[in-house]
Write a protein that holds these residues in place. Structure first.
Motif, PDB file in Angstrom:
ATOM      1  N   LEU A   6      42.731  32.946  35.734  1.00 14.26           N
ATOM      2  CA  LEU A   6      43.584  33.386  34.582  1.00 14.26           C
ATOM      3  C   LEU A   6      43.427  34.791  34.525  1.00 14.26           C
ATOM      4  CD1 LEU A   6      42.489  30.764  32.098  1.00 14.26           C
ATOM      5  CD2 LEU A   6      44.818  30.903  33.510  1.00 14.26           C
ATOM      6  N   VAL A   7      42.249  35.398  35.050  1.00 18.80           N
ATOM      7  CA  VAL A   7      42.219  36.906  34.919  1.00 18.80           C
ATOM      8  C   VAL A   7      43.348  37.656  35.813  1.00 18.80           C
ATOM      9  CG1 VAL A   7      40.668  38.818  35.579  1.00 18.80           C
ATOM     10  CG2 VAL A   7      39.802  37.005  34.253  1.00 18.80           C
ATOM     11  N   ASN A   8      43.520  37.109  36.875  1.00 20.21           N
ATOM     12  CA  ASN A   8      44.479  37.703  37.879  1.00 20.21           C
ATOM     13  C   ASN A   8      46.258  37.498  37.354  1.00 20.21           C
ATOM     14  OD1 ASN A   8      42.792  38.832  39.793  1.00 20.21           O
ATOM     15  ND2 ASN A   8      43.164  37.283  41.503  1.00 20.21           N
ATOM     16  N   LEU A   9      46.094  36.200  36.809  1.00 24.69           N
ATOM     17  CA  LEU A   9      47.510  35.812  36.242  1.00 24.69           C
ATOM     18  C   LEU A   9      47.618  36.944  35.005  1.00 24.69           C
ATOM     19  CD1 LEU A   9      49.812  33.965  35.409  1.00 24.69           C
ATOM     20  CD2 LEU A   9      48.526  32.638  34.057  1.00 24.69           C
ATOM     21  N   LEU A  10      46.731  37.361  34.128  1.00 20.40           N
ATOM     22  CA  LEU A  10      46.904  38.316  33.097  1.00 20.40           C
ATOM     23  C   LEU A  10      47.228  39.570  33.726  1.00 20.40           C
ATOM     24  CD1 LEU A  10      43.749  36.975  30.818  1.00 20.40           C
ATOM     25  CD2 LEU A  10      46.357  37.204  30.002  1.00 20.40           C
ATOM     26  N   LYS A  11      46.372  39.996  34.767  1.00 18.70           N
ATOM     27  CA  LYS A  11      46.601  41.501  35.418  1.00 18.70           C
ATOM     28  C   LYS A  11      48.077  41.353  35.984  1.00 18.70           C
ATOM     29  CE  LYS A  11      41.898  42.246  36.828  1.00 18.70           C
ATOM     30  NZ  LYS A  11      40.958  42.259  37.957  1.00 18.70           N
ATOM     31  N   ALA A  12      48.674  40.433  36.563  1.00 17.14           N
ATOM     32  CA  ALA A  12      50.250  40.129  37.173  1.00 17.14           C
ATOM     33  C   ALA A  12      51.114  40.418  35.877  1.00 17.14           C
ATOM     34  CB  ALA A  12      50.219  39.134  37.881  1.00 17.14           C
ATOM     35  N   PHE A  13      50.671  39.478  34.659  1.00 17.26           N
ATOM     36  CA  PHE A  13      51.485  39.516  33.809  1.00 17.26           C
ATOM     37  C   PHE A  13      51.530  40.734  33.017  1.00 17.26           C
ATOM     38  CE2 PHE A  13      52.210  38.711  29.022  1.00 17.26           C
ATOM     39  CZ  PHE A  13      53.496  38.119  29.055  1.00 17.26           C
ATOM     40  N   ALA A  14      50.524  41.558  33.083  1.00 17.78           N
ATOM     41  CA  ALA A  14      50.461  43.137  32.497  1.00 17.78           C
ATOM     42  C   ALA A  14      51.509  43.799  33.312  1.00 17.78           C
ATOM     43  CB  ALA A  14      49.074  43.490  32.566  1.00 17.78           C
ATOM     44  N   ILE A  15      51.670  43.658  34.667  1.00 20.20           N
ATOM     45  CA  ILE A  15      52.614  44.298  35.405  1.00 20.20           C
ATOM     46  C   ILE A  15      53.850  44.161  34.734  1.00 20.20           C
ATOM     47  CG2 ILE A  15      53.789  44.586  37.942  1.00 20.20           C
ATOM     48  CD1 ILE A  15      50.677  44.370  38.900  1.00 20.20           C
ATOM     49  N   LEU A  16      54.299  42.983  34.639  1.00 18.87           N
ATOM     50  CA  LEU A  16      55.509  42.848  34.225  1.00 18.87           C
ATOM     51  C   LEU A  16      55.994  43.152  32.622  1.00 18.87           C
ATOM     52  CD1 LEU A  16      56.042  38.878  34.997  1.00 18.87           C
ATOM     53  CD2 LEU A  16      57.063  40.558  36.101  1.00 18.87           C
TER      54      LEU A  16
END
Length: 169
Positions: A6-16
């Motif tokens: 989930l942490v990497n998902l959040l980081k990827a989502f922050a890019i979006l």
């Protein structure tokens, strides 16, 4: 819980979220684990509070509504035992974006979802964006996903399991 990535998902989502043309929200269901505070810490660190919704553990009926209302379903896990959730999303007509690890590509079918390396945050963000912004691709994945889930049946699984036991005995 770390295997859910989930942490990497959040980081990827922050890019979006940094894109001017992106207006999505990220909904993460499930009970918050007090032994895994990194999710909440990452939300705060990346200023995602207004972009991330944490409804907690969701009853099955309401979960179906979440799937149906989602524009894209993302499964960022490092590994899964079976991978039922992407099939549930497909059955709801929701395009799936998922990790290219474990059983996930086999369960989803290579042509029925889009995949990323769960360790590569930029790749995850790019694949998520590709599906989010491409309505034609969404329609293709929706159609292919609905066909894919027809290949799975609890009744058939039970019959095949019983047949296997009978052959072994």
């Amino acid at each position: 819980r770390d295997h859910k990535n989930l942490v990497n998902l959040l980081k990827a989502f922050a890019i979006l979220c940094k894109r001017d043309d992106f207006d999505g929200k990220l909904v993460i269901t499930g009970r918050q684990d007090p032994h895994y505070p990194e999710v909440q810490e990452t939300i705060e660190e990346l200023n995602l509070g207004e972009h991330v919704i944490l409804p907690g553990l969701v009853p099955e009926k309401r979960l179906l509504e979440f799937y149906q209302k989602a524009k894209v379903y993302v499964l960022p896990s490092f590994y899964e035992g079976f991978g039922l959730t992407p099939l549930e999303a497909m059955a709801s007509g929701t395009p799936v974006v998922a990790s290219n690890t474990s059983c996930i590509p086999e369960i989803c079918g290579e042509e029925n979802a889009r995949f990323f390396d769960p360790h590569n945050i930029d790749e995850m963000a790019n694949v998520m964006a590709k599906v989010w912004f491409d309505e034609e691709l969404q329609a293709q994945l929706r159609e292919r996903g609905l066909k894919r889930v027809k290949g799975f049946s609890w009744k058939r699984m039970a019959e095949e399991t019983l047949d296997m036991y009978n052959r072994l005995l």
